[in-house]
Structure formats: C-alpha cells, structure tokens
Motif scaffolding. Structure first.
Motif, PDB file in Angstrom:
ATOM      1  N   TYR A   1     -30.699   5.704 103.094  1.00 59.64           N
ATOM      2  CA  TYR A   1     -31.093   6.343 104.351  1.00 59.64           C
ATOM      3  C   TYR A   1     -30.987   7.861 104.242  1.00 59.64           C
ATOM      4  O   TYR A   1     -30.954   8.558 105.236  1.00 59.64           O
TER       5      TYR A   1
ATOM      6  N   PRO B   1     -32.074  11.447 104.139  1.00 60.11           N
ATOM      7  CA  PRO B   1     -33.342  12.120 104.510  1.00 60.11           C
ATOM      8  C   PRO B   1     -33.961  12.902 103.366  1.00 60.11           C
ATOM      9  O   PRO B   1     -35.140  13.236 103.414  1.00 60.11           O
TER      10      PRO B   1
ATOM     11  N   SER C   1     -35.353   5.699 109.951  1.00 64.98           N
ATOM     12  CA  SER C   1     -35.945   6.473 111.049  1.00 64.98           C
ATOM     13  C   SER C   1     -37.044   7.401 110.524  1.00 64.98           C
ATOM     14  O   SER C   1     -36.816   8.583 110.322  1.00 64.98           O
ATOM     15  N   VAL C   2     -38.192   6.824 110.282  1.00 62.32           N
ATOM     16  CA  VAL C   2     -39.350   7.620 109.859  1.00 62.32           C
ATOM     17  C   VAL C   2     -40.452   7.411 110.875  1.00 62.32           C
ATOM     18  O   VAL C   2     -40.788   6.286 111.225  1.00 62.32           O
ATOM     19  N   ASN C   3     -40.969   8.491 111.371  1.00 59.37           N
ATOM     20  CA  ASN C   3     -42.067   8.418 112.324  1.00 59.37           C
ATOM     21  C   ASN C   3     -43.092   9.480 111.947  1.00 59.37           C
ATOM     22  O   ASN C   3     -42.725  10.516 111.409  1.00 59.37           O
TER      23      ASN C   3
END
Lengths: 72, 233
Positions: free
Chosen positions: B49, B51, B61-63
C-alpha cells in the motif's frame, strides 16, 4: 588577483538581469503549482497533499529569492 | 401527557441497531471499493500500500479521472524505482557543487550578497530539476482495471497524455526485458497491441513484467468468459 569591483553600472546590470530571471522563474513556479493540482485531480493516490505542499513551498521560496534580489 | 424523555429513549434504542447496521454496511462497501480482495490464483503476488510503490496489486486507495464507480483497480504500475538513479545522482552532484565552487579564489573578490544570490538561484534550479524528474516518475503510471487499461504519460510540466483501452480490445501482449540492470532488478517493458485507434500502449520499465502479462492474460480470459455469458457491463 584583480579585485572584482561590482559597484556601479556592472552591479546594476547584474541586479536587473537577476530580477528579470527570477520574475520568469516565479511565473514558472506558479505554473508548477497549477500543473501539480491538475495532475492530482487526474490521479488520486496518497501523497497529494505532500506534493502540493512542496510545490507551494518552492513557489514561496522563489518569491523570497526575488524579494532578496530586489532589496540587495 | 407522554414523557418526552422516555419517548426519545425508545427512539434512540430503535435507531441504534439501524445505525450499527448502516456502519457495518458502510465498512463493507469501503472494504469492497477501497480494499478489494486479490484473485486467489495470484496469491503469490505480494500486495503493498506504499504510495511510492511501483507494483501495487489491488491497491487500496487509487482513484482517477474517468473511472467508473463499479470499476476495480487490479494493478497499479510505475517505472521501477531504480530508474530514478540517474536524476538522483545528478541532483546530488549539483547539490554539492556550490561549496566547492565558492572555495575558488575568484569568489573571494565577489561581494557576499552576490555569492548568496547565486547560491539561491543554483539551488532553485537544482530543486526544480529534481522535482520535475520526481513528478515525471510519480505521475507516469499504468493502471489495469477489471474493464480497461490506462496509460498516464507525464512528459514535462506542461504536457501530459492519458490513453485507455478496453481489455477486450487487446490483441497481443509482449514482454521485453533487456540489459544488465533490467535483468538484475527484474523490470522491463510490456507492449500491448490493441484493436483500438491507438494501436499500442507501452508500460515502460515496470517491475515484474511477466506477472503484469499474466494478470493481463487472466483479465482477457475473464472478459471473454463474461462476453460469452452475456455479463458484459
């Protein structure tokens, strides 16, 4: 070794060149902030705040250097 | 006259399980959208995880822009970190030059305020060089979702390109690993031929290119099965 006397015309010319260069650099630093904002909108992973913070800190530092050149 | 306090208490009691149910369902939604479970077939692929990670399998948490709400990110890729060695080395050299330069006799005769200004300007340019190189690496990414593949290219501070291709338009996947460093650190290029308008998408210098190709192959098979079964979104 000859003493480099930078007073008078030479010093004024150097100062003007430095100021013009730094103004251009400040515009560039502002574009960096805009571009970082655009990129973080395109892609959201963690670390956006840090990267934006670094871009803003860089812009503020470049303004400080410009102010220093003006006051020099 | 009814006791308002008692009445409110009853309401609270009746609302509490509802709120609890909502919280549970919300956490389940978050788990499914933000932290999906990886495929069991690929249990050997480690999950990270970080970044700054270059190979994130089922990232948390990738958007990104144009992502469909139901679309799940399977693989998130960047160039291998070792590819940053060039600009990092140059930045280090540029950062240590000024103290050596100012030791030269010529600087003894230049007023200190000018030397200081030169130092500031030097470090501004050094910093922007390093920052742009970092942004280039950080934002030049490739994403494989359950429906599409995305290629985000960040060429410089004023130009970027985003390409996406549906998984079912992929025709051919080629893996290319070359050079000593690529072999040593297991990174290379994944070239994807597609039937779309943009014929080729390239994932440059991505870690574990064989696993990337394997995931792509599985995604294509899954898409084929979905198409046969009529489950295409």
């Amino acid at each position: 070794m000859p003493d480099l006397n930078l007073s008078g015309t030479a010093s004024v010319l150097i100062k003007i060149a430095a100021i013009i260069g730094l103004v251009v650099y400040n515009i560039f630093a502002f574009i960096v902030i805009k571009q970082v904002n655009l990129m973080t909108q395109t892609l959201e992973v963690d670390l956006e705040k840090t990267i934006k913070g670094v871009a803003v800190a860089h812009f503020i530092f470049s303004i400080c250097v410009l102010v220093y050149a003006l006051l020099m | 006259m009814p006791d308002l306090f008692v009445s409110n208490g009853d309401d609270q009691k009746s609302q509490a399980p509802e709120a609890e149910t909502q919280a549970v369902s919300k956490s389940k939604i978050q788990e499914t959208t933000e932290n999906p479970k990886p495929d069991e077939k690929n249990a050997d692929i480690p999950r990270t995880y970080n970044p700054l990670g270059s190979f994130n399998y089922y990232p948390r948490s990738v958007n990104f822009e144009n992502k469909d709400p139901q679309e799940k990110v399977i693989l998130f890729l960047r160039a291998h970190p070792i590819t940053n060695l060039g600009w990092m080395s140059l930045t280090f050299i540029l950062a240590i030059i000024p103290p050596f330069l100012t030791a030269l006799p010529i600087f003894e005769n230049i007023p200190f305020k000018y030397t200081l200004l030169m130092g500031f300007v030097w470090y501004l340019f050094t910093f922007i060089y390093a920052f742009e190189a970092f942004l280039d690496w950080f934002f030049s990414i490739d994403i494989i979702t359950d429906e599409r593949i995305f290629d985000f290219d960040f060429y410089n501070l004023t130009y970027r390109r985003v390409t996406d291709v549906n998984i079912d338009r992929i025709q051919d996947v080629t893996v290319a690993i070359g050079g000593g460093i690529g072999t040593l650190f297991n990174f290379g290029n994944v070239l994807i031929q597609s039937a779309a308008e943009i014929p080729e998408i390239d994932f440059f210098n991505v870690p574990q290119p064989d696993k990337v190709a394997k995931v792509l192959r599985e995604m294509r098979l899954e898409e084929e099965v979905e198409r046969v079964e009529g489950r295409v979104r």
